[in-house]
Design a protein around this motif. Sequence first.
Motif, PDB file in Angstrom:
ATOM      1  N   SER A  68       0.856  -1.185   0.000  1.00 46.59           N
ATOM      2  CA  SER A  68       0.000   0.000   0.000  1.00 46.59           C
ATOM      3  C   SER A  68       0.896   1.240   0.000  1.00 46.59           C
ATOM      4  N   PRO A  69       0.543   2.223  -0.840  1.00 44.22           N
ATOM      5  CA  PRO A  69       1.357   3.435  -0.938  1.00 44.22           C
ATOM      6  C   PRO A  69       1.080   4.403   0.209  1.00 44.22           C
ATOM      7  N   GLY A  70       2.041   5.252   0.482  1.00 43.54           N
ATOM      8  CA  GLY A  70       1.863   6.261   1.509  1.00 43.54           C
ATOM      9  C   GLY A  70       2.998   7.271   1.472  1.00 43.54           C
ATOM     10  N   ILE A  71       2.964   8.189   2.397  1.00 42.87           N
ATOM     11  CA  ILE A  71       3.998   9.212   2.517  1.00 42.87           C
ATOM     12  C   ILE A  71       4.672   9.026   3.878  1.00 42.87           C
ATOM     13  N   GLY A  72       5.988   8.846   3.849  1.00 45.45           N
ATOM     14  CA  GLY A  72       6.759   8.767   5.086  1.00 45.45           C
ATOM     15  C   GLY A  72       7.412  10.109   5.343  1.00 45.45           C
ATOM     16  N   GLN A  73       7.605  10.452   6.606  1.00 44.47           N
ATOM     17  CA  GLN A  73       8.314  11.694   6.909  1.00 44.47           C
ATOM     18  C   GLN A  73       9.323  11.430   8.000  1.00 44.47           C
ATOM     19  N   PHE A  74      10.438  12.156   7.937  1.00 46.09           N
ATOM     20  CA  PHE A  74      11.498  11.983   8.913  1.00 46.09           C
ATOM     21  C   PHE A  74      12.484  13.140   8.799  1.00 46.09           C
ATOM     22  N   PRO A  75      13.092  13.533   9.907  1.00 44.26           N
ATOM     23  CA  PRO A  75      14.223  14.444   9.839  1.00 44.26           C
ATOM     24  C   PRO A  75      15.504  13.633  10.081  1.00 44.26           C
ATOM     25  N   PRO A  76      16.377  13.494   9.096  1.00 35.83           N
ATOM     26  CA  PRO A  76      17.609  12.750   9.324  1.00 35.83           C
ATOM     27  C   PRO A  76      18.534  13.508  10.281  1.00 35.83           C
ATOM     28  N   ARG A 106       4.365   0.588   1.642  1.00 36.02           N
ATOM     29  CA  ARG A 106       4.380  -0.326   2.790  1.00 36.02           C
ATOM     30  C   ARG A 106       4.252  -1.718   2.200  1.00 36.02           C
ATOM     31  N   CYS A 107       5.239  -2.546   2.448  1.00 32.83           N
ATOM     32  CA  CYS A 107       5.258  -3.892   1.895  1.00 32.83           C
ATOM     33  C   CYS A 107       5.224  -4.890   3.048  1.00 32.83           C
ATOM     34  N   GLU A 108       4.227  -5.770   3.024  1.00 26.61           N
ATOM     35  CA  GLU A 108       4.074  -6.796   4.052  1.00 26.61           C
ATOM     36  C   GLU A 108       4.287  -8.159   3.403  1.00 26.61           C
TER      37      GLU A 108
END
Length: 126
Positions: A68-76, A106-108
Amino acid sequence: MGIATSLISGQALKFLQNQKPEKVSPNKRYKFISFVPAEALEKVKNGIFAAGGGTFPDGKYMHYSFESPGIGQFPPVAEKGAKPTTGQLKDDGSNELRIERVEEIRCEIMCIGKDVLEKSIEALKR
């Protein structure tokens, strides 16, 4: 592949290391979840499939995954050792972190048994 993948891989390994051998059945099912950039998805899945992931116990189904597609967010955070494929400090010299937003999948993939899960984690790291 991504920050979420490495966190999940680390948690999965820690979980497995803390299990007593008699509690881990060779047929126990594990759901292996990773968050992967779309362009790397097939490579990641093929590595996990080659390690035995995605195969049902009776062998009637192979290379099974749910995506399922999505948007990930993070500050490295470079000071903490982050080496992301995407992401960096702000360019204005303020030393503040810039939040990165990335399209991910997202891969399960189901893994049967501790050995298949461990091999799948190792395949993901390559």
